[in-house]
Design a protein around this motif. Structure first.
Motif, PDB file in Angstrom:
ATOM      1  N   GLY A 119       8.636   3.874   0.357  1.00 16.20           N
ATOM      2  CA  GLY A 119       7.431   4.557   0.811  1.00 16.20           C
ATOM      3  C   GLY A 119       6.205   3.676   0.865  1.00 16.20           C
ATOM      4  N   ALA A 120       6.395   2.362   0.716  1.00 14.55           N
ATOM      5  CA  ALA A 120       5.267   1.432   0.660  1.00 14.55           C
ATOM      6  C   ALA A 120       5.201   0.572   1.923  1.00 14.55           C
ATOM      7  N   ASP A 121       3.990   0.258   2.348  1.00 12.10           N
ATOM      8  CA  ASP A 121       3.772  -0.636   3.480  1.00 12.10           C
ATOM      9  C   ASP A 121       3.346  -2.008   2.968  1.00 12.10           C
ATOM     10  N   ALA A 122       3.968  -3.060   3.474  1.00  8.42           N
ATOM     11  CA  ALA A 122       3.638  -4.425   3.057  1.00  8.42           C
ATOM     12  C   ALA A 122       2.197  -4.762   3.417  1.00  8.42           C
TER      13      ALA A 122
ATOM     14  N   ALA B 100       6.544   5.193   6.132  1.00  8.19           N
ATOM     15  CA  ALA B 100       7.670   5.978   5.617  1.00  8.19           C
ATOM     16  C   ALA B 100       7.647   7.408   6.136  1.00  8.19           C
ATOM     17  N   ALA B 101       6.492   7.852   6.622  1.00  5.47           N
ATOM     18  CA  ALA B 101       6.360   9.219   7.150  1.00  5.47           C
ATOM     19  C   ALA B 101       5.346   9.203   8.292  1.00  5.47           C
ATOM     20  N   PRO B 102       5.685   8.526   9.392  1.00  8.73           N
ATOM     21  CA  PRO B 102       4.713   8.317  10.475  1.00  8.73           C
ATOM     22  C   PRO B 102       4.245   9.585  11.181  1.00  8.73           C
ATOM     23  N   ASP B 103       4.980  10.683  11.038  1.00 10.64           N
ATOM     24  CA  ASP B 103       4.589  11.934  11.696  1.00 10.64           C
ATOM     25  C   ASP B 103       3.623  12.768  10.852  1.00 10.64           C
ATOM     26  N   VAL B 104       3.395  12.342   9.622  1.00 13.80           N
ATOM     27  CA  VAL B 104       2.508  13.094   8.733  1.00 13.80           C
ATOM     28  C   VAL B 104       1.085  12.559   8.887  1.00 13.80           C
ATOM     29  N   PRO B 105       0.127  13.423   9.215  1.00 18.72           N
ATOM     30  CA  PRO B 105      -1.246  12.945   9.435  1.00 18.72           C
ATOM     31  C   PRO B 105      -1.927  12.540   8.135  1.00 18.72           C
ATOM     32  N   THR B 106      -3.006  11.803   8.264  1.00 16.95           N
ATOM     33  CA  THR B 106      -3.832  11.486   7.105  1.00 16.95           C
ATOM     34  C   THR B 106      -4.796  12.643   6.859  1.00 16.95           C
TER      35      THR B 106
ATOM     36  N   ILE C  71       4.285   8.982  -2.648  1.00 19.50           N
ATOM     37  CA  ILE C  71       5.272   9.331  -1.626  1.00 19.50           C
ATOM     38  C   ILE C  71       6.720   9.061  -2.041  1.00 19.50           C
ATOM     39  N   PRO C  72       7.039   8.017  -2.817  1.00 18.77           N
ATOM     40  CA  PRO C  72       8.448   7.824  -3.185  1.00 18.77           C
ATOM     41  C   PRO C  72       9.034   8.969  -3.990  1.00 18.77           C
ATOM     42  N   ALA C  73       8.195   9.638  -4.797  1.00 19.24           N
ATOM     43  CA  ALA C  73       8.686  10.719  -5.652  1.00 19.24           C
ATOM     44  C   ALA C  73       9.054  11.970  -4.863  1.00 19.24           C
ATOM     45  N   ALA C  74       8.568  12.071  -3.621  1.00 18.73           N
ATOM     46  CA  ALA C  74       8.772  13.304  -2.861  1.00 18.73           C
ATOM     47  C   ALA C  74       9.417  13.111  -1.500  1.00 18.73           C
ATOM     48  N   ILE C  75       9.470  11.885  -0.987  1.00 21.62           N
ATOM     49  CA  ILE C  75       9.915  11.681   0.398  1.00 21.62           C
ATOM     50  C   ILE C  75      11.348  12.150   0.621  1.00 21.62           C
ATOM     51  N   GLY C  76      12.218  12.016  -0.386  1.00 23.40           N
ATOM     52  CA  GLY C  76      13.599  12.481  -0.249  1.00 23.40           C
ATOM     53  C   GLY C  76      13.670  13.983  -0.027  1.00 23.40           C
ATOM     54  N   PHE C  77      12.810  14.731  -0.735  1.00 23.04           N
ATOM     55  CA  PHE C  77      12.778  16.188  -0.588  1.00 23.04           C
ATOM     56  C   PHE C  77      12.149  16.593   0.740  1.00 23.04           C
TER      57      PHE C  77
ATOM     58  N   SER D  62       0.842  -1.188   0.000  1.00 22.01           N
ATOM     59  CA  SER D  62       0.000   0.000   0.000  1.00 22.01           C
ATOM     60  C   SER D  62       0.879   1.239   0.000  1.00 22.01           C
ATOM     61  N   LEU D  63       0.482   2.222  -0.790  1.00 16.26           N
ATOM     62  CA  LEU D  63       1.315   3.413  -0.947  1.00 16.26           C
ATOM     63  C   LEU D  63       0.421   4.646  -0.990  1.00 16.26           C
ATOM     64  N   PRO D  64       0.629   5.612  -0.102  1.00 13.55           N
ATOM     65  CA  PRO D  64      -0.221   6.798  -0.152  1.00 13.55           C
ATOM     66  C   PRO D  64       0.260   7.820  -1.163  1.00 13.55           C
ATOM     67  N   GLN D  65      -0.645   8.670  -1.566  1.00 14.71           N
ATOM     68  CA  GLN D  65      -0.261   9.916  -2.211  1.00 14.71           C
ATOM     69  C   GLN D  65       0.117  10.886  -1.088  1.00 14.71           C
ATOM     70  N   LEU D  66       1.083  11.717  -1.346  1.00 14.01           N
ATOM     71  CA  LEU D  66       1.515  12.710  -0.369  1.00 14.01           C
ATOM     72  C   LEU D  66       1.067  14.088  -0.838  1.00 14.01           C
ATOM     73  N   ILE D  67       0.471  14.837   0.064  1.00 16.61           N
ATOM     74  CA  ILE D  67       0.159  16.236  -0.201  1.00 16.61           C
ATOM     75  C   ILE D  67       1.264  17.047   0.461  1.00 16.61           C
TER      76      ILE D  67
END
Length: 322
Positions: free
Chosen positions: A288-291, A229-235, A204-210, A121-126
């Motif tokens: 950035g993906a969760d199994a 991959a970003a546990p501090d970022v809320p949904t 999220i993989p496209a932006a997590i490094g930035f 599972s992989l989220p989109q990141l805002i």
């Protein structure tokens, strides 16, 4: 008449016996995963993370065949038309349930495929440019309500999950944003970093490094659960109190229709075990993906629910591709 019925029953019984015997010996040769996107992309990377451990688990090599083109339609069609003998599977992503609603395709995702398992599972990141005023989802909603259609967001292309995430936000929160579609995550990220567009919806993989380097400000993720991959970022659901807001950019495996059930079940079981291996989980997390490793029934339910959900969204939002 009775003889005909008995003859048919015997033939069916023999066919089932042959199928069961074949399934017991499966796989007896390499298994092909058709990835309907080019090498190096997100789907290809995730497929290659599970490739070797799954090959060991099955006792046969998993061979990845990239068949990119037409937003995934070329490779998906090839998989749909492949022999349902258990030696060809489709390894794809969540656009599988969006493309049929936007394009005229030669295959039907429900009729021509059997669900095997959701791999990850992989989220989109805002995210926002760090010089923008946007720090929370509430900031975005407030500004958009004050200036309807003026707050712009970049997506990786019309009809993609990142675009869908923006449209769903507009419908669920009652705001109007300005959609700026790009041809891929790279150009979208570049323009948001450069300040040409204030907001970014991207996998999220496209932006997590930035985000980690402080060049992008993370605001929310689009899955119902926070990302490992970003546990501090809320949904988004948390941030705005919208319980039904979810865009999950999943990766999954499908089999051509009529593939023997025993082979589908074995593949599902082995993949579900492999993705929970610590080293595989870690590699997925780095992308950035969760199994996941869902059951076939769970993936089937996801496909059916998303076809219905995205159909309604596309109609409500009036999304049309030129």
């Amino acid at each position: 008449m009775m003889r005909g019925f008995v003859r048919r029953a015997v033939m069916v019984g023999l066919a089932l016996a042959v199928q069961a015997a074949a399934a017991q010996d499966w796989p007896s040769k390499p298994v092909r995963f058709i990835v309907p996107y080019p090498p190096g992309g997100g789907t290809d990377v995730i497929a290659r993370i599970v490739q070797e451990p799954l090959s060991r688990a099955l006792g046969q090599q998993i061979v990845i065949e990239n068949r990119g083109g037409a937003g995934g339609a070329v490779g998906t069609e090839a998989a749909a038309k492949s022999s349902p003998d258990g030696y060809t599977f489709l390894f794809t992503l969540s656009s599988h349930t969006i493309n049929p609603l936007l394009y005229r395709l030669s295959y039907d995702v429900e009729r021509d495929f059997l669900s095997v398992t959701t791999v990850a599972s992989l989220p989109q990141l805002i995210a926002a440019n760090t010089s923008s005023p946007f720090r929370t989802m509430q900031d975005i909603v407030s500004q958009a309500k004050a200036q309807p259609g003026k707050v712009a967001f970049a997506s990786v292309g019309a009809g993609t999950p990142s675009h869908i995430a923006g449209e769903l936000l507009m419908l669920r929160s009652g705001i109007k944003l300005l959609h700026i579609p790009y041809k891929g995550g790279g150009p979208a990220v570049t323009d948001v970093l450069g300040g040409q567009v204030p907001l970014l919806f991207v996998s999220i993989p496209a932006a997590i490094g930035f985000v980690k380097s402080g060049k992008l400000r993370p605001i929310a993720v689009t899955t119902l659960k926070r990302s490992g991959a970003a546990p501090d970022v809320p949904t988004v659901a948390e941030a705005l109190g919208i319980p039904d807001y979810e865009v999950d950019s999943w990766y999954a495996i499908f089999a051509p229709a009529k593939t023997p059930g025993a082979m589908v079940a074995r593949m599902q079981q082995e993949v579900a075990k492999v993705v929970q291996l610590p080293e595989v989980r870690q590699k997925l997390l780095e992308q950035g993906a969760d199994a996941v490793g869902s059951t076939s029934a769970e993936l089937d339910q996801t496909v059916k629910a998303e076809l219905k959900k995205w159909s309604a969204l596309i109609q409500q939002a009036g999304i049309k591709l030129e």
